[in-house]
Design a protein around this motif. Structure first.
Motif, PDB file in Angstrom:
ATOM      1  N   THR A   1       0.847  -1.189   0.000  1.00 52.77           N
ATOM      2  CA  THR A   1       0.000   0.000   0.000  1.00 52.77           C
ATOM      3  C   THR A   1       0.882   1.238   0.000  1.00 52.77           C
ATOM      4  N   ALA A   2       0.248   2.401  -0.116  1.00 54.47           N
ATOM      5  CA  ALA A   2       1.013   3.657  -0.079  1.00 54.47           C
ATOM      6  C   ALA A   2       1.715   3.831   1.267  1.00 54.47           C
ATOM      7  N   GLN A   3       1.072   3.365   2.333  1.00 57.62           N
ATOM      8  CA  GLN A   3       1.675   3.483   3.659  1.00 57.62           C
ATOM      9  C   GLN A   3       2.758   2.447   3.884  1.00 57.62           C
ATOM     10  N   HIS A   4       2.611   1.292   3.251  1.00 54.79           N
ATOM     11  CA  HIS A   4       3.597   0.212   3.357  1.00 54.79           C
ATOM     12  C   HIS A   4       4.024  -0.190   1.938  1.00 54.79           C
ATOM     13  N   PRO A   5       4.848   0.645   1.304  1.00 57.24           N
ATOM     14  CA  PRO A   5       5.174   0.433  -0.113  1.00 57.24           C
ATOM     15  C   PRO A   5       5.984  -0.821  -0.394  1.00 57.24           C
TER      16      PRO A   5
ATOM     17  N   TYR B   1       4.110  -6.465   3.129  1.00 56.06           N
ATOM     18  CA  TYR B   1       3.929  -6.943   4.498  1.00 56.06           C
ATOM     19  C   TYR B   1       4.691  -8.237   4.772  1.00 56.06           C
TER      20      TYR B   1
END
Length: 329
Positions: free
Chosen positions: A65-69, A72
């Motif tokens: 995601t944008a927060q976790h480019p 995970y």
């Protein structure tokens, strides 16, 4: 590590531990053996640990995601670390407490055939689980010793299951010894000593797991073999003449970040350099498929600057030196 291999080992361990935990608890109710109570809690904790590993594997599959480019992937490391905490607290500390209480207030074991029969069944079931973990580990262990495999594996699941199953088997032998001595001597003190030994064993295994998963959480580089493959893939001898310096980092067990400064010919055009970088990225991914994120910075090789290190103007903890037009790409 293949995800299917790790999952197979985890599921085998989970099935064995659930069956063993239920049988041990029944044996405790009939016999009053503290070793059986400690072992039933140990098996229940192990079942929870396998659940945590499966949950971590599921969460690690989420898209970036944008927060976790970078995705995970490290979720698997976090849940493996939680396993070591559960093994230390629920398994080890409970067993030590139960052993202390039994040594302080020993009582005779009744219905001896329950704990003995269940322990024999548990040893057979744990042997099956341990054999599955060994078989799956051998697919990727190569020529490494078991110690090196546990210490340097980038995927935490198989080392965790291996150590858990090994600890379970040794713990079962200790429990059987404690129960056997208590029955032979008529003194329940031996049952308490066996329980205490199980607790110490579980805490030692938990500390080893915590140390190894902490290293993975902090961020480990690629193995020496993969580093060598990446360096060889980078240099084509024409446009890319050498690797000035390189850093690698595991974003997860099966995802590797590669950042390198590479030397190019001083008279190459921007288009030639760009094409060389694209070709180098392709060669890296072919040589090491888990190299998913690659950053390459072209530069003109200088012996003096190379001897000064990767970034001579950067102090420890200080800001990075901005790239010049010559160095950037």
């Amino acid at each position: 590590m293949s995800a299917s291999g790790g999952t197979k080992a985890i599921v085998a361990a989970l099935a064995a531990n659930l069956a063993i935990a239920a049988s041990k608890f029944v044996a405790f109710l009939f016999s009053g053996s503290s070793s059986m109570l400690a072992e039933s809690v140990h098996s229940l904790a192990d079942s929870g640990n396998q659940g945590l590993l499966l949950l971590g594997g599921k969460k690690a599959q989420r898209e970036a995601t944008a927060q976790h480019p970078f995705g995970y992937g490290r979720e698997r490391y976090i849940y493996a670390f939680l396993v070591s905490i559960v093994l230390f607290s629920v398994g080890g500390m409970f067993a030590i407490y139960e052993g202390y209480e039994k040594i302080k207030h020993p009582h005779e074991i009744t219905h001896w055939y329950w704990p003995v029969g269940v322990l024999v069944f548990a040893i057979i079931a744990e042997t099956f689980s341990f054999r599955t973990a060994i078989k799956e580990s051998n697919h990727i262990r190569g020529g490494k010793s078991w110690t090196d495999f546990v210490r340097h594996a980038k995927a935490p699941e198989l080392p965790v299951v291996l150590l858990e199953d090994l600890g379970a088997l040794v713990g079962l032998v200790l429990a059987l010894g404690g129960v056997g001595l208590a029955l032979a001597t008529g003194d329940g003190l031996w049952d308490g000593i066996g329980t205490l030994c199980i607790g110490v064993l579980l805490i030692l295994i938990a500390l080893v797991l915590a140390a190894e998963t902490k290293s993975l959480l902090l961020g480990e580089s690629a193995g020496a073999e993969d580093v060598s493959k990446i360096e060889s893939a980078l240099v084509d001898g024409e446009t890319v003449t050498r690797v000035i310096h390189m850093r690698t980092l595991h974003l997860g067990p099966e995802e590797l970040l590669v950042a390198a400064k590479i030397a190019v010919q001083h008279d190459d055009t921007a288009g030639e350099v760009a094409a060389a970088i694209d070709a180098a990225e392709t060669r890296i991914r072919t040589a090491v498929p888990i190299a998913r994120v690659i950053y390459l910075e072209p530069d003109i090789y200088s012996e003096d600057r190379a001897a000064a290190g990767p970034d001579p103007s950067r102090s420890p903890g200080g800001p990075a030196r901005p790239a010049t037009q010559e160095e950037g790409h």
